[in-house]
Design an enzyme around this catalytic site. Structure first.
Site, PDB file in Angstrom:
ATOM      1  N   GLY A   1       0.837  -1.207   0.000  1.00 15.54           N
ATOM      2  CA  GLY A   1       0.000   0.000   0.000  1.00 15.54           C
ATOM      3  C   GLY A   1       0.870   1.253   0.000  1.00 15.54           C
ATOM      4  O   GLY A   1       1.889   1.302   0.682  1.00 15.54           O
TER       5      GLY A   1
ATOM      6  N   ARG B   1       0.757  -4.896  -5.294  1.00 19.10           N
ATOM      7  CA  ARG B   1       0.918  -6.178  -4.597  1.00 19.10           C
ATOM      8  C   ARG B   1       0.889  -7.240  -5.686  1.00 19.10           C
ATOM      9  O   ARG B   1      -0.057  -7.291  -6.460  1.00 19.10           O
ATOM     10  CB  ARG B   1      -0.215  -6.389  -3.589  1.00 19.10           C
ATOM     11  CG  ARG B   1      -0.225  -5.337  -2.478  1.00 19.10           C
ATOM     12  CD  ARG B   1      -1.236  -5.666  -1.384  1.00 19.10           C
ATOM     13  NE  ARG B   1      -1.069  -4.772  -0.250  1.00 19.10           N
ATOM     14  CZ  ARG B   1      -1.851  -3.724   0.016  1.00 19.10           C
ATOM     15  NH1 ARG B   1      -2.873  -3.459  -0.770  1.00 19.10           N
ATOM     16  NH2 ARG B   1      -1.619  -2.961   1.053  1.00 19.10           N
TER      17      ARG B   1
ATOM     18  N   ASP C   1       5.505  -5.190   5.765  1.00 18.17           N
ATOM     19  CA  ASP C   1       5.979  -6.554   6.017  1.00 18.17           C
ATOM     20  C   ASP C   1       5.937  -7.471   4.789  1.00 18.17           C
ATOM     21  O   ASP C   1       6.889  -8.210   4.529  1.00 18.17           O
ATOM     22  CB  ASP C   1       5.228  -7.187   7.203  1.00 18.17           C
ATOM     23  CG  ASP C   1       3.718  -7.138   7.043  1.00 18.17           C
ATOM     24  OD1 ASP C   1       3.240  -6.552   6.042  1.00 18.17           O
ATOM     25  OD2 ASP C   1       3.021  -7.695   7.910  1.00 18.17           O
TER      26      ASP C   1
ATOM     27  N   THR D   1       4.572   2.462   5.507  1.00 18.15           N
ATOM     28  CA  THR D   1       3.172   2.007   5.613  1.00 18.15           C
ATOM     29  C   THR D   1       2.460   2.896   6.616  1.00 18.15           C
ATOM     30  O   THR D   1       3.040   3.260   7.637  1.00 18.15           O
ATOM     31  CB  THR D   1       3.060   0.532   6.061  1.00 18.15           C
ATOM     32  OG1 THR D   1       1.697   0.278   6.476  1.00 18.15           O
ATOM     33  CG2 THR D   1       3.966   0.168   7.208  1.00 18.15           C
TER      34      THR D   1
ATOM     35  N   ASP E   1       0.257   1.962   8.529  1.00 17.09           N
ATOM     36  CA  ASP E   1      -0.217   1.163   9.667  1.00 17.09           C
ATOM     37  C   ASP E   1       0.689   1.211  10.902  1.00 17.09           C
ATOM     38  O   ASP E   1       0.248   0.872  11.999  1.00 17.09           O
ATOM     39  CB  ASP E   1      -0.377  -0.309   9.250  1.00 17.09           C
ATOM     40  CG  ASP E   1      -1.363  -0.477   8.104  1.00 17.09           C
ATOM     41  OD1 ASP E   1      -2.226   0.400   7.931  1.00 17.09           O
ATOM     42  OD2 ASP E   1      -1.251  -1.480   7.377  1.00 17.09           O
TER      43      ASP E   1
ATOM     44  N   ASP F   1       2.841  -0.832  11.788  1.00 18.09           N
ATOM     45  CA  ASP F   1       2.867  -2.154  12.421  1.00 18.09           C
ATOM     46  C   ASP F   1       4.166  -2.910  12.131  1.00 18.09           C
ATOM     47  O   ASP F   1       4.165  -4.126  11.970  1.00 18.09           O
ATOM     48  CB  ASP F   1       1.663  -2.979  11.937  1.00 18.09           C
ATOM     49  CG  ASP F   1       1.638  -3.131  10.422  1.00 18.09           C
ATOM     50  OD1 ASP F   1       2.390  -2.415   9.723  1.00 18.09           O
ATOM     51  OD2 ASP F   1       0.869  -3.952   9.917  1.00 18.09           O
TER      52      ASP F   1
ATOM     53  N   ARG G   1      -4.977  -2.229   9.090  1.00 20.86           N
ATOM     54  CA  ARG G   1      -4.911  -3.678   8.844  1.00 20.86           C
ATOM     55  C   ARG G   1      -5.162  -4.429  10.149  1.00 20.86           C
ATOM     56  O   ARG G   1      -6.251  -4.311  10.690  1.00 20.86           O
ATOM     57  CB  ARG G   1      -3.566  -4.081   8.220  1.00 20.86           C
ATOM     58  CG  ARG G   1      -3.669  -5.424   7.497  1.00 20.86           C
ATOM     59  CD  ARG G   1      -2.412  -5.761   6.763  1.00 20.86           C
ATOM     60  NE  ARG G   1      -2.220  -4.978   5.579  1.00 20.86           N
ATOM     61  CZ  ARG G   1      -2.734  -5.253   4.383  1.00 20.86           C
ATOM     62  NH1 ARG G   1      -3.498  -6.296   4.235  1.00 20.86           N
ATOM     63  NH2 ARG G   1      -2.498  -4.491   3.343  1.00 20.86           N
TER      64      ARG G   1
HETATM   65  O1  F6P Z   1      -1.375  -1.437   4.720  1.00 26.57           O
HETATM   66  C1  F6P Z   1      -1.977  -0.224   4.417  1.00 26.57           C
HETATM   67  C2  F6P Z   1      -3.466  -0.391   4.277  1.00 26.57           C
HETATM   68  O2  F6P Z   1      -4.017   0.860   3.949  1.00 26.57           O
HETATM   69  C3  F6P Z   1      -4.184  -0.991   5.476  1.00 26.57           C
HETATM   70  O3  F6P Z   1      -4.413  -0.071   6.507  1.00 26.57           O
HETATM   71  C4  F6P Z   1      -5.447  -1.521   4.839  1.00 26.57           C
HETATM   72  O4  F6P Z   1      -5.975  -2.581   5.611  1.00 26.57           O
HETATM   73  C5  F6P Z   1      -4.977  -1.983   3.501  1.00 26.57           C
HETATM   74  O5  F6P Z   1      -3.753  -1.288   3.224  1.00 26.57           O
HETATM   75  C6  F6P Z   1      -5.929  -1.737   2.365  1.00 26.57           C
HETATM   76  O6  F6P Z   1      -5.391  -2.323   1.216  1.00 26.57           O
HETATM   77  P1  F6P Z   1      -5.912  -2.008  -0.250  1.00 26.57           P
HETATM   78  O7  F6P Z   1      -5.498  -0.621  -0.611  1.00 26.57           O
HETATM   79  O8  F6P Z   1      -5.251  -3.028  -1.106  1.00 26.57           O
HETATM   80  O9  F6P Z   1      -7.398  -2.122  -0.200  1.00 26.57           O
END
Ligand code: F6P
Length: 330
Positions: free
Chosen positions: A19, A80, A111, A134, A136, A138, A180
């Protein structure tokens, strides 16, 4: 900590993965400009691992990094890649890197991205250093990740606005934020936004607790309340929470899911500074022959942590902040 022979290091590549996070551009800029300053040739890989597999790799100069430090997202794109999860995909990616003469990498991501970088080292001996990007927060091995501060401020800005309308209508709001599997964003936003309560995966706030806190507020004449919920908290998603609260107390809650708005926007000064420091630290680490590690900042000092630890070890929120939030909102 893994090492490689960096005495003849000439060409490095940088990519963003997973992300996007505000501040990634500042990190790419730092890698490119510090790399060139260190007499390296720097290449960018477009769109993370999928671009690596497709061979979307190009040489960049200092000028190509102009006017991006203030921009959200990532100008070299991210993604991804399911194909990269398979050994054949990684073999294709490694072949493209080798074709371009790229001897080491800087991976800016979270991660999942670091697992990919580690696989490139394990299977193809392409050394990489990670930079934590990120929203997050995390990632073990750094006090804070690039993008977290901006995301918290973006969500906070939204909460301040929601508070205006909540107060005008005497309403209860549940605001769902990203994160997340972690509650860093929710906890910081809840504390800074004066929320009544916060639901995060790391703590055990129940619907009954929240109802008690709302009732306590009502008893002292507080007619509007805000609850902040992390997307992965135990009581379910925000609409489930609203339904449980309604069933148990009769309180009708409005739900606001902030979603991807939290990922965008111009990075804060803190994120730009962190990104600049960590981008530079990644290049300096590669110059010293470090690899399979992530550059992070702990207590203001740059530290390198083995990539495996960054996702195997769990970074915990400061639970005492949940208690503080609850005391402050009484
Ligand atoms: O890891 C960053 C994040 O924004 C998380 O907070 C969230 O759960 C996820 O990515 C959303 O992913 P996507 O943009 O693929 O929907």
């Amino acid at each position: 900590m893994a090492k490689f022979d960096s005495s003849k290091l000439k060409r490095i590549g940088v990519y963003t993965s997973g992300g996007d996070a505000p501040g990634m551009n500042a990190a790419v800029r730092a890698v490119v400009r510090v790399g060139i300053h260190e007499k390296l040739e720097v290449f960018t890989v477009t769109s993370g691992y999928s671009g690596m597999i497709a061979g979307e790799i190009k040489a960049v100069d200092r000028g190509s990094m102009a006017n991006i430090i203030q921009r959200g997202g990532t100008v070299i794109k991210t993604g991804r890649s399911a194909e990269f999860m398979k050994p054949e995909g990684r073999a294709k990616a490694a072949a493209h890197l080798k074709k371009h003469g790229i001897e080491a990498l800087v991976c800016i991501g979270g991660d999942g991205s670091f697992k990919g970088a580690q696989a490139l080292w394990d299977e193809h001996k392409i050394p990489a250093i990670g930079v934590p990007g990120t929203i997050d927060n995390d990632v073990h091995g750094t006090d804070v990740t690039i993008g977290f501060d901006t995301a918290v401020n973006t969500a906070l800005n939204a909460i301040d606005k929601i508070r205006d309308t909540a107060a005008s209508h005497d309403r209860l709001f549940i605001v769902e934020v990203m994160g997340r599997n972690s509650g860093f964003i929710a906890l910081n936003v809840g504390l800074a936004g004066g929320a009544e309560d916060v639901f995060i995966p790391e703590s055990n706030t129940t619907v009954d607790d929240a109802i008690k806190h709302i009732q306590r507020g009502l008893a002292r004449g507080k007619m509007s309340s805000i609850l902040v919920a992390a997307e992965a908290q135990k009581e379910g998603r925000a609409y489930d929470l609203a339904e449980s609260i309604r069933k148990k107390s009769g309180f009708e809650a409005k739900v606001c899911i902030l979603g991807h708005i939290q990922r965008g926007g111009s990075p804060t000064a803190n994120d730009r500074i962190l990104a600049s420091r960590l981008g530079a630290a990644a290049v300096h680490g590669l110059k010293k022959g470090l690899c399979d590690v992530m550059a992070g900042v702990i207590n203001e000092q740059v530290v390198y942590t083995p990539l495996e630890e960054t996702y195997m070890k769990h970074k915990t929120v400061r639970k005492e902040l949940v208690t503080l939030l609850q005391i402050l909102s009484q």
